[in-house]
Design an enzyme around this catalytic site. Structure first.
Site, mmCIF file in Angstrom:
data_model
loop_
_atom_site.group_PDB
_atom_site.id
_atom_site.type_symbol
_atom_site.label_atom_id
_atom_site.label_comp_id
_atom_site.label_asym_id
_atom_site.label_seq_id
_atom_site.Cartn_x
_atom_site.Cartn_y
_atom_site.Cartn_z
ATOM 1 N N SER A 219 -56.762 53.752 44.563
ATOM 2 C CA SER A 219 -58.308 54.046 43.965
ATOM 3 C C SER A 219 -58.793 55.157 44.845
ATOM 4 O O SER A 219 -58.329 56.286 45.246
ATOM 5 C CB SER A 219 -58.924 52.875 43.901
ATOM 6 O OG SER A 219 -60.284 53.062 43.254
ATOM 7 N N ASP A 350 -57.132 53.329 32.232
ATOM 8 C CA ASP A 350 -57.842 52.950 33.212
ATOM 9 C C ASP A 350 -59.239 53.148 32.928
ATOM 10 O O ASP A 350 -59.629 54.210 32.664
ATOM 11 C CB ASP A 350 -57.442 53.900 34.581
ATOM 12 C CG ASP A 350 -58.075 53.250 35.876
ATOM 13 O OD1 ASP A 350 -59.173 52.815 35.687
ATOM 14 O OD2 ASP A 350 -57.259 53.442 36.947
ATOM 15 N N HIS A 379 -57.284 49.242 35.639
ATOM 16 C CA HIS A 379 -57.725 49.399 37.021
ATOM 17 C C HIS A 379 -57.044 48.773 38.179
ATOM 18 O O HIS A 379 -57.418 47.738 38.383
ATOM 19 C CB HIS A 379 -58.956 50.030 37.256
ATOM 20 C CG HIS A 379 -59.441 50.755 38.802
ATOM 21 N ND1 HIS A 379 -58.983 51.977 38.917
ATOM 22 C CD2 HIS A 379 -59.720 50.363 39.794
ATOM 23 C CE1 HIS A 379 -59.394 52.438 39.961
ATOM 24 N NE2 HIS A 379 -59.892 51.395 40.667
#
Length: 423
Positions: A219, A350, A379
């Site tokens: 991320s 996502d 995610h």
């Protein structure tokens, strides 16, 4: 036939319309009126699970034009076989949220080291402690967590285990204030600043000059790592391969995605509170320092990540406002300058990264890049199995990536460990 049936149903209506149609029509036809609602709901749920499982069970899409993609196609089993997600995880939010809730947190013994920075601050490296003789030249895995993430998170520890299963020295990089680390100055971290990561990798490289380093960045950690890969400091470290997971590539589109009503409720408010908690634990650094560029009370009143970045992050790192910070933070712009084998893993659905802004062009043009896109996974989710409380598809993917990039490429005389021995 079942697949064709449910695909046709999916084309006919939206999710809500499918539910209404199946529940009412099937329930009314098969069941007595007094129990229509319950049984119709059960029929609909089973049908939706079957439809979702058939639709989502696909072989990941592998993109790229260089040697990295070729290696993965020739030696990978995870990326070239069908990914079967958890059948009852309907949609990206199930994958994203249930990974946080259901995945157990491995017990690991770690030793914390603080590295001092030039501005008077510090950040923490957590070194996994292992038993037995220590080989100074064995590969090193550095895990770079996502926003507010650290060595305490379940997904971070599972990635660390992927390194241990490949006989790597494992280090978890905690951004300033994350992983319950202590701040010495008011400065924390941003998605485009690479100073702390650069210091960490140079320190590790100096201590173990003959050990190849692999990074797995998640991320926001992927954003930071991508900026680092395009910097001049990258050439001075022993970094040999990178895997970037669920990373946003366009800061503006990511901001829009996070601000969507359902994402705001499910994710943004939680992340924002975590960021505020870091500042609250170090309140004295902001309230008592007259030279501090931010207004603590105003920052703590932020209702969105965009407001927080405008009132805190942008000012801390010398940007005029959130727009200038986001413009500078676009990580897809750095991909043309990456000259280290880098694999991008992302899910098509996502919720925090707009699929329309995935770096298709950059991956096709840079032979050092490859990208794997799963049909579902959310995610940092990628759940599989009926009860996804342990390692996920992502962990199998990372374990295999380390094997391919390190043991079969740099350490030719080392026997590749069977993944099944670990799982």
């Amino acid at each position: 036939r079942i697949q064709i049936l449910f695909e046709d149903v999916g084309k006919m209506a939206s999710f809500g319309q499918i539910g209404t149609t199946l529940a009412v029509s099937l329930g009314a036809y098969f069941f007595p009126s007094q129990i229509i609602r319950i049984r119709s709901l059960i029929v609909f749920m089973i049908g939706q699970i079957i439809y979702n499982f058939i639709k989502s069970s696909k072989k990941p899409e592998l993109l790229g034009q260089g040697r990295l993609r070729q290696m993965l196609e020739e030696r990978s089993t995870v990326f070239t076989n069908i990914y079967y997600p958890t059948p009852w995880c309907i949609g990206p939010h199930f994958h994203t949220l249930l990974r946080v809730i259901l995945q157990y947190i491995p017990k690991l013994r770690m030793e914390r080291e603080y590295l001092a920075t030039r501005d008077g601050g510090q950040f923490a490296l957590d070194w996994l402690v292992t038993v037995g003789p220590d080989d100074l030249d064995k590969p090193i895995l550095v895990v770079v967590p996502g926003i507010t993430g650290g060595s305490h998170n379940n997904y971070v520890r599972h990635l660390a285990l992927n390194g241990l299963s490949n006989k790597c020295r494992v280090i978890i990089f905690n951004n300033r204030g994350c992983g319950f680390s202590t701040l010495l100055t008011g400065r924390t971290y941003s998605g485009s600043n690479t100073e702390d990561l650069s210091l960490a990798l140079s320190t590790i490289s100096d201590r173990y000059p003959n050990a190849p380093i692999v990074i797995v960045a998640v991320s926001l950690g992927g954003m930071i790592t991508t900026h680092y890969l395009a910097s001049s400091e990258c050439a001075t470290s022993n970094l040999r391969a990178v895997c970037i997971v669920s990373s946003p590539w366009n800061s503006f589109s990511t901001s829009e995605s996070v601000n969507e009503p359902i994402n705001h409720v499910l994710y943004e408010k939680y992340i924002l509170q975590k960021l505020k908690n870091i500042l609250e634990r170090h309140r004295h650094l902001y309230v008592n320092d007259r030279g501090c560029p931010i207004n603590y009370r105003t920052v703590m009143k932020s209702q969105t990540l965009r407001e927080f970045d405008d009132r805190f992050t942008a000012k801390m790192f010398g940007f005029k406002d959130w727009r200038e910070y986001y413009q500078h933070g676009h990580s897809y712009k750095k991909l043309p300058y990456v000259d280290i084998p880098t694999l991008i893993i992302t899910a098509e659905d996502d919720p925090l990264s707009d699929g329309n802004y995935l770096p298709y062009t950059e991956v096709e043009r840079n032979p050092n890049l490859a990208m794997v896109i799963t049909k579902t996974g959310g995610h940092i989710g990628f759940l599989e199995g009926w009860m996804p409380s342990g390692p996920t598809w992502l962990n199998r993917a990372v374990t295999e990536f380390i094997q391919i990039m390190i043991y079969s490429n740099f350490l030719q005389d080392t026997e590749i460990k069977d993944i099944d021995d670990y799982y």
